[in-house]
Design a protein around this motif. Structure first.
Motif, PDB file in Angstrom:
ATOM      1  N   GLN A 158       0.835  -1.200   0.000  1.00  0.00           N
ATOM      2  CA  GLN A 158       0.000   0.000   0.000  1.00  0.00           C
ATOM      3  C   GLN A 158       0.878   1.261   0.000  1.00  0.00           C
ATOM      4  O   GLN A 158       1.743   1.430   0.871  1.00  0.00           O
ATOM      5  N   LYS A 159       0.650   2.111  -0.970  1.00  0.00           N
ATOM      6  CA  LYS A 159       1.470   3.311  -1.115  1.00  0.00           C
ATOM      7  C   LYS A 159       1.403   4.193   0.114  1.00  0.00           C
ATOM      8  O   LYS A 159       2.404   4.785   0.527  1.00  0.00           O
ATOM      9  N   TRP A 160       0.214   4.305   0.704  1.00  0.00           N
ATOM     10  CA  TRP A 160       0.062   5.217   1.843  1.00  0.00           C
ATOM     11  C   TRP A 160       0.941   4.801   3.025  1.00  0.00           C
ATOM     12  O   TRP A 160       1.435   5.653   3.775  1.00  0.00           O
ATOM     13  N   PHE A 161       1.177   3.473   3.173  1.00  0.00           N
ATOM     14  CA  PHE A 161       1.900   2.983   4.351  1.00  0.00           C
ATOM     15  C   PHE A 161       3.410   3.163   4.207  1.00  0.00           C
ATOM     16  O   PHE A 161       4.107   3.434   5.193  1.00  0.00           O
ATOM     17  N   GLY A 162       3.930   3.027   2.972  1.00  0.00           N
ATOM     18  CA  GLY A 162       5.364   3.218   2.748  1.00  0.00           C
ATOM     19  C   GLY A 162       6.191   2.283   3.611  1.00  0.00           C
ATOM     20  O   GLY A 162       5.920   1.084   3.709  1.00  0.00           O
ATOM     21  N   ASP A 163       7.172   2.842   4.308  1.00  0.00           N
ATOM     22  CA  ASP A 163       8.027   2.021   5.171  1.00  0.00           C
ATOM     23  C   ASP A 163       7.512   1.979   6.602  1.00  0.00           C
ATOM     24  O   ASP A 163       8.153   1.390   7.474  1.00  0.00           O
ATOM     25  N   GLY A 164       6.357   2.612   6.835  1.00  0.00           N
ATOM     26  CA  GLY A 164       5.740   2.531   8.157  1.00  0.00           C
ATOM     27  C   GLY A 164       6.029   3.679   9.088  1.00  0.00           C
ATOM     28  O   GLY A 164       5.486   3.725  10.204  1.00  0.00           O
ATOM     29  N   LYS A 165       6.849   4.650   8.681  1.00  0.00           N
ATOM     30  CA  LYS A 165       7.155   5.759   9.578  1.00  0.00           C
ATOM     31  C   LYS A 165       5.914   6.625   9.790  1.00  0.00           C
ATOM     32  O   LYS A 165       5.307   7.114   8.833  1.00  0.00           O
ATOM     33  N   ASP A 166       5.552   6.791  11.048  1.00  0.00           N
ATOM     34  CA  ASP A 166       4.388   7.593  11.458  1.00  0.00           C
ATOM     35  C   ASP A 166       3.092   7.106  10.812  1.00  0.00           C
ATOM     36  O   ASP A 166       2.183   7.893  10.552  1.00  0.00           O
ATOM     37  N   LYS A 167       3.010   5.808  10.563  1.00  0.00           N
ATOM     38  CA  LYS A 167       1.805   5.202   9.979  1.00  0.00           C
ATOM     39  C   LYS A 167       1.224   4.189  10.962  1.00  0.00           C
ATOM     40  O   LYS A 167       1.948   3.354  11.503  1.00  0.00           O
ATOM     41  N   TRP A 168      -0.090   4.293  11.169  1.00  0.00           N
ATOM     42  CA  TRP A 168      -0.794   3.375  12.063  1.00  0.00           C
ATOM     43  C   TRP A 168      -1.949   2.744  11.295  1.00  0.00           C
ATOM     44  O   TRP A 168      -2.860   3.444  10.853  1.00  0.00           O
ATOM     45  N   THR A 169      -1.941   1.444  11.133  1.00  0.00           N
ATOM     46  CA  THR A 169      -3.100   0.792  10.539  1.00  0.00           C
ATOM     47  C   THR A 169      -4.205   0.646  11.588  1.00  0.00           C
ATOM     48  O   THR A 169      -3.930   0.564  12.785  1.00  0.00           O
ATOM     49  N   TRP A 170      -5.453   0.641  11.117  1.00  0.00           N
ATOM     50  CA  TRP A 170      -6.554   0.258  12.010  1.00  0.00           C
ATOM     51  C   TRP A 170      -7.053  -1.142  11.659  1.00  0.00           C
ATOM     52  O   TRP A 170      -7.854  -1.726  12.380  1.00  0.00           O
ATOM     53  N   LEU A 171      -6.515  -1.681  10.553  1.00  0.00           N
ATOM     54  CA  LEU A 171      -6.863  -3.014  10.085  1.00  0.00           C
ATOM     55  C   LEU A 171      -5.731  -3.481   9.188  1.00  0.00           C
ATOM     56  O   LEU A 171      -5.238  -2.715   8.362  1.00  0.00           O
ATOM     57  N   ASP A 172      -5.316  -4.737   9.348  1.00  0.00           N
ATOM     58  CA  ASP A 172      -4.222  -5.221   8.528  1.00  0.00           C
ATOM     59  C   ASP A 172      -4.261  -6.743   8.482  1.00  0.00           C
ATOM     60  O   ASP A 172      -4.626  -7.400   9.464  1.00  0.00           O
ATOM     61  N   HIS A 173      -3.904  -7.293   7.303  1.00  0.00           N
ATOM     62  CA  HIS A 173      -3.858  -8.744   7.185  1.00  0.00           C
ATOM     63  C   HIS A 173      -2.783  -9.311   8.108  1.00  0.00           C
ATOM     64  O   HIS A 173      -1.719  -8.721   8.297  1.00  0.00           O
ATOM     65  N   THR A 174      -3.052 -10.500   8.648  1.00  0.00           N
ATOM     66  CA  THR A 174      -2.060 -11.194   9.455  1.00  0.00           C
ATOM     67  C   THR A 174      -0.938 -11.733   8.560  1.00  0.00           C
ATOM     68  O   THR A 174      -1.223 -12.295   7.502  1.00  0.00           O
ATOM     69  N   PRO A 175       0.338 -11.580   8.909  1.00  0.00           N
ATOM     70  CA  PRO A 175       0.854 -10.909  10.094  1.00  0.00           C
ATOM     71  C   PRO A 175       0.909  -9.396   9.877  1.00  0.00           C
ATOM     72  O   PRO A 175       1.457  -8.923   8.860  1.00  0.00           O
ATOM     73  N   GLN A 176       0.352  -8.648  10.805  1.00  0.00           N
ATOM     74  CA  GLN A 176       0.263  -7.213  10.654  1.00  0.00           C
ATOM     75  C   GLN A 176       1.644  -6.553  10.686  1.00  0.00           C
ATOM     76  O   GLN A 176       2.546  -7.004  11.390  1.00  0.00           O
TER      77      GLN A 176
END
Length: 603
Positions: A252-270
């Motif tokens: 997902q482009k919005w998530f990138g490398d995860g810096k300052d990103k919080w999912t509210w839903l994610d496939h396992t393993p999150q």
């Protein structure tokens, strides 16, 4: 979470891939300490004492909290209530709630759904098809969530409206609870649609005015706000700790490398989000389930959705929590608590993925929820899920945060059951229960439901204590005001279980004490015998005066041998046994709350 605007739905689908002192004798008592409570859920699973780690620092849990029920109509969809508030019901609202589960039961081949875009419930909440401005519901949720270990409710304002009237009612009720010496979660918001306008609205309406400041959830020194980056002006960035939050991470482009990103839903393993370093996980999401359009329900595990689901067991929830415990971040975001409703849509010419099949053009589908299996509510339901997910939530929060070890009693206490309660001042192990949780309920429900009422609250249990000597167990209880007449039905019953003891139990308890209506000095100890119900019982000594009561039980009646033992106990008033353990949620008063039990450990 449902999408008010269909384009938002399409976007989601495309993205897939006190010390209380009262009564004749002031007795200093510790805070509620809910993390020390035991419980046995309706499936027989236990929140097992001694199975959790010691308390950990800097561990927080938030939960997705929904406040839009009734803000967009009932029998038909409408644009919205005044100021985003609950829509006043019209004379035409005579059919809803549309309960998908009930509609499928009535006509599996051709369920009679409500109009397109009308909101449908996947099932009936245990507390009824309620509206979010019901103070009784708000208080009950606050109690349940804090008991489970939730630190912050995260308001769903992802569709644009901020539902300020509902937020205000919840915040004012939480402030009242805290002023009364009780607990309530903090608050934060998650934004997605029209982010610039929505964030500015939240800031101008609440934060800039410093409304409910004592309830704001702070993260890294500033109030937490979950929103897209385009909404972050210099003013917003300076005021909030901002994290972008949406569903799914991998690819997902919005998530990138995860810096300052919080999912509210994610496939396992999150995946986890991070702030300071990739090697220091900041946040991870845990979901009860995903969507019916992705065919990932509550039973999804080991990479597949089973043909015969075990909806009540929480298999997907468990997998997600195990991943969260493995990552061990600072914050866990749980989806969710009280979503309940989704809009009805019809598939277009290209069809629509739904429940693992392709819905044809014109066929009905729901994006976010559908039935017990395809829904994301941990709140108890009048469905196969019952209250199982609530205790699963509490258990995993304990594994994540850790729990305190209860102080063990030693030696012998000197208690005389004589109606003089002064000897309890310096003896025994003391417990507290929420004050004011016998509030009566009278509030409109959804659509055709004119009102929900609950007037079972009677004796408000606020404190209890247990003591022991070589031969006996002593129990004490206190209510906020003088106890009602003992002739009242289901009056002040005590439940007990000796830990490690074999034998049949009723909702986790092997014994109960029922007080005799015609003799204030005698009560009856009964043992659960399994299919035969409760034994005829044995008389024990009891004294009650005003708002206090004490009793004594010989250890041999409980099968206790030796000086080392542990008890689980709870008091309940105006609770009929026919309600079952889930009935401790809303019948009279239970102390401690719901299925929980206090522990008394003697070494």
């Amino acid at each position: 979470m449902n999408k008010i605007i269909f384009t938002a739905c399409a976007a989601i689908m495309a993205a897939q891939a006190v010390f209380a002192q009262q009564g004749t004798t002031p007795v200093a008592v510790p805070p509620h300490r809910a993390d020390e409570w035991a419980a046995t859920d309706g499936l027989g699973r236990t929140l097992a004492p001694g199975s959790y780690p010691a308390p950990k620092k800097d561990r927080y849990v938030g939960i997705f909290y929904f406040i839009w029920q009734g803000a967009h109509g009932y029998d038909r969809h409408v644009a919205g209530g005044p100021g985003g508030g609950v829509v006043p019901k019209s004379p035409g609202d005579t059919v809803s709630p549309y309960d998908i589960t009930e509609l499928l039961k009535a006509n599996p081949a051709n369920p009679q759904y409500g109009p397109v875009h009308a909101f449908h419930h996947w099932g009936e909440p245990y507390f009824g098809y309620y509206l979010p401005d019901d103070e009784w519901i708000i208080r009950k949720h606050a109690q349940m969530l804090t008991d489970a270990g939730i630190d912050v409710i995260i308001f769903d304002v992802t569709n644009g409206p901020i539902y300020l009237p509902q937020v205000t009612k919840i915040a004012e009720t939480y402030r009242k609870l805290r002023a009364e010496g009780e607990a309530a979660p903090s608050i934060a918001f998650i934004v997605n649609s029209a982010p610039e306008q929505t964030v500015q609205n939240i800031y101008n309406s609440i934060y800039k005015k410093e409304l409910f400041k004592d309830l704001w959830f702070y993260w890294k020194g500033k109030p937490l706000l979950l929103c897209p980056p385009e909404a972050v002006t210099p003013e917003i960035g300076a005021f909030f700790s901002v994290r972008q939050s949406w569903a799914w991470s991998k690819g997902q482009k919005w998530f990138g490398d995860g810096k300052d990103k919080w999912t509210w839903l994610d496939h396992t393993p999150q995946s986890y989000g991070w702030h300071e370093s990739k090697n220091r996980p900041e946040q991870i999401s845990v979901a009860v389930a995903e969507h019916p359009v992705s065919n990932i329900g509550r039973s999804f595990h080991n990479w597949k959705q089973p043909e015969k689901p075990s909806t009540e067991k929480g298999l997907y929830f468990e997998e997600q929590w195990k991943r969260a415990l493995e990552v061990d971040p600072e914050f866990v975001f749980v989806t969710g608590w009280n979503e309940w409703v989704a809009m009805r849509f019809k598939a277009g010419s290209a069809g629509q993925d739904f429940l693992g099949k392709k819905a044809k053009e014109g066929e009905t589908f729901f994006v976010d929820l559908y039935n017990a299996e395809f829904s994301r509510d941990a709140e108890p339901a009048n469905a196969v899920t019952a209250d199982h997910y609530y205790y699963q939530l509490a258990s995993f929060i304990r594994q994540y945060k850790g729990v305190r070890k209860p102080e063990a009693a030693t030696g012998a206490d000197k208690i005389t059951v004589d109606g003089d309660f002064s000897d309890w001042r310096d003896a025994g192990t003391h417990y507290t229960d929420d004050r004011g949780d016998v509030l009566h309920r009278d509030h409109p429900g959804w659509g055709r439901i004119r009102s929900y009422t609950n007037v079972t609250g009677r004796n408000d249990i606020i404190a209890a204590a247990v003591a022991s000597d070589g031969k006996n167990i002593y129990c004490y209880v206190r209510t906020a005001e003088g106890m009602s007449p003992r002739t009242d039905p289901d009056w002040m019953r005590l439940f007990l279980q000796v830990e490690g003891q074999q034998g049949a139990t009723w909702e986790g308890f092997g014994f109960t004490v029922q007080h005799q209506p015609d003799n204030a000095n005698v009560a009856t100890l009964q043992r659960f015998t399994g299919a035969g119900g409760w034994s005829s019982g044995s008389e024990i000594k009891c004294r009650q005066r005003g708002n206090e009561m004490e009793l004594v039980i010989p250890k041999k009646m409980l099968g206790i041998k030796g000086g080392k033992f542990a008890l689980q106990l709870k008091w309940a008033d105006n609770f009929p046994l026919s309600a079952g353990g889930i009935g401790w949620l809303d019948n009279g008063d239970a102390a401690p709350n719901a299925r929980f039990a206090w522990r008394y450990v003697h070494e």
